[in-house]
Design an enzyme around this catalytic site. Structure first.
Site, PDB file in Angstrom:
ATOM      1  N   ARG A  28       2.868   5.193  17.077  1.00 26.48           N
ATOM      2  CA  ARG A  28       2.509   6.314  16.184  1.00 26.48           C
ATOM      3  C   ARG A  28       3.179   7.614  16.585  1.00 26.48           C
ATOM      4  NH1 ARG A  28       2.034   2.436  12.941  1.00 26.48           N
ATOM      5  NH2 ARG A  28       0.141   1.213  13.126  1.00 26.48           N
ATOM      6  N   SER A  34      -4.479  -7.915   8.524  1.00 27.17           N
ATOM      7  CA  SER A  34      -3.784  -6.639   8.650  1.00 27.17           C
ATOM      8  C   SER A  34      -2.934  -6.744   9.913  1.00 27.17           C
ATOM      9  CB  SER A  34      -4.812  -5.520   8.768  1.00 27.17           C
ATOM     10  OG  SER A  34      -4.181  -4.376   9.297  1.00 27.17           O
ATOM     11  N   ASP A  55      -5.430   4.715  14.090  1.00 28.29           N
ATOM     12  CA  ASP A  55      -4.099   5.190  13.736  1.00 28.29           C
ATOM     13  C   ASP A  55      -4.106   6.493  12.938  1.00 28.29           C
ATOM     14  OD1 ASP A  55      -2.622   3.303  15.124  1.00 28.29           O
ATOM     15  OD2 ASP A  55      -2.839   1.818  13.539  1.00 28.29           O
ATOM     16  N   ASP A 106       0.808  -1.224   0.000  1.00 26.76           N
ATOM     17  CA  ASP A 106       0.000   0.000   0.000  1.00 26.76           C
ATOM     18  C   ASP A 106       0.841   1.274   0.000  1.00 26.76           C
ATOM     19  OD1 ASP A 106      -2.408  -1.379  -0.044  1.00 26.76           O
ATOM     20  OD2 ASP A 106      -2.435  -1.589   2.134  1.00 26.76           O
TER      21      ASP A 106
END
Ligand code: ARG
Length: 401
Positions: free
Chosen positions: A95, A175, A124, A14
């Site tokens: 993050r 995922s 996220d 991606d």
């Protein structure tokens, strides 16, 4: 001058496609930023080369693994932070450190925008964008999957059409997000919440049903920070890695939960965090002997609020900073050793010692050496129950009327 965008780059399909996709949609130059938070896998140099091969004008890699361990995992440990009582905030704490490096790279390369590969349904995206807003208020954010209609099928077609140096045939139904603090797996077959996770889902942990011989480990802490394992000095990063290996081999730290996302969706996630869960268990037990009762009770509430703030993307917020100051103050005497046995999916504490312990043998013992004056208990209980007793008398009187 052509506009520049820094992209949080993982090396996967991606974000590899996102480089060219963003370029075509916006006309901007894309700078790929890969951050090592101990996720393992390919080398940063391989990832860097792929970004360049996919059309990035620059590729910046940051080894943030020690920074992540010291400044993100250790505070999570000090807080004993478990969102909804289960989840040690694996993705949530990665993050903010990635954001720090994105903003740094944006400054270095003169970018005006930061891009990330998140969808519009998760936490996220919030963590990235709230973090960026806070550290770089002038920076704009863009998410190609969410804002530029980059679907999985389009990504595969784009990669094949342009001949990008990235695998498009490997089909992973899940995922996955991982770093040294743990691993998160969702989607696919797991979206039916009655389905038990299959063996192939796990990577950091071995099946606890067939454990090797029990493994006894001694973890030493100084002011809440793990500093040695079995007497050997370690950095925080080394402590987490070593316990990932040893607790992982025993199947410790598997977590299967349906959690409340910030965006209002309940979602199923499988986590494995052997090192994190072993460390949190040990740390909590050391607090049990070194932190005074009222402080400890209040800290549990603070830790829960801390976990919610961090989960909700408020790492850089004033309240989080204030709670950190409280938690830090409680850690002053959290020094000593915890002995625990790792076996069959469990990390069980069976010994503790500390020079700053509040455990007083002469008060606790039922044997000779007892210094506790039991006669004082009677009066204490009388007064302790007084308020409720008076109220109960009133209730009986009113009910009798
Ligand atoms: N649910 C976790 C969180 O919001 C993990 C998110 C990433 N998970 C994943 N499997 N990609 O922090």
């Amino acid at each position: 001058m052509t506009e520049r965008i820094v992209l949080a780059y993982s090396g996967g399909l991606d974000t590899s496609v996102a480089i060219g996709w963003i370029g075509e949609a916006t006309g901007a130059e894309v700078i790929a930023v890969a951050v090592d938070v101990g996720q393992g896998g390919e080398s940063l140099e391989t990832i860097r080369q792929r970004a360049l091969g996919c059309g990035a004008v620059e590729a910046y890699v940051a080894d943030a693994s020690d920074e992540f361990a010291n400044e993100y995992c250790v505070p999570t440990l000090k807080a004993n932070a478990l969102y909804q009582g289960h989840y040690p905030l694996v993705s949530a704490i990665s993050r903010p450190v990635i954001v720090k490096h994105l903003v740094k790279a944006a400054r270095e390369f003169g970018a005006t925008t930061v891009a990330h590969g998140c969808t519009g349904k998760g936490n996220d995206q919030v963590r990235f964008e709230v973090g960026i807003q806070t550290l770089g208020p002038d920076l704009k954010c863009i998410a190609p999957v969410r804002d530029l209609a980059l679907t999985r099928d389009k990504a595969i077609a784009f990669a094949e059409e342009k001949g990008l140096p990235i695998e498009t045939t490997k089909k992973n139904p899940y995922s996955i997000d991982q770093n040294v603090w743990g691993r998160a797996v969702e989607t696919g077959y797991l979206e039916d919440i009655w389905n038990a996770p299959t063996k192939d889902i796990y990577d950091y942990t071995a099946t606890p049903e067939f454990p090797p011989a029990p493994d006894e480990v001694t973890i030493s802490f100084e002011a809440g920070v793990p500093v040695a394992i079995d007497g050997v000095k370690v950095t925080a990063l080394q402590a987490i890695k070593e316990l990932n290996r040893r607790a992982g081999a025993q199947g410790v730290g598997r977590i299967d939960v349906v959690e409340d996302r910030l965006v209002g969706i309940k979602s199923r996630e499988i986590y494995e965090a052997p090192g994190a869960m072993a460390l949190i268990t040990a740390h909590k037990h050391l607090e049990d002997i070194t932190v005074e009762r009222e402080q400890a009770r209040f800290k549990a509430t603070v830790g829960q609020r801390w976990a919610e703030l961090v989960y909700d993307g408020q790492w850089f917020s004033p309240l989080k900073r204030s709670l950190d100051a409280f938690i830090e103050d409680t850690q002053k005497y959290v020094s000593g050793d915890i002995r625990m046995t790792l076996h069959g999916g469990q990390a069980i504490v069976n010994g503790r010692r500390s020079d700053t312990s509040l455990y007083d043998f002469s008060l606790a013992t039922y044997d000779t050496g007892d210094t506790f004056d039991q006669s004082q208990a009677k009066g204490f209980i009388e007064l302790w129950g007084m308020s409720a007793k008076v109220a109960s008398g009133r209730d009986i009187r009113v009910a009798g009327k």
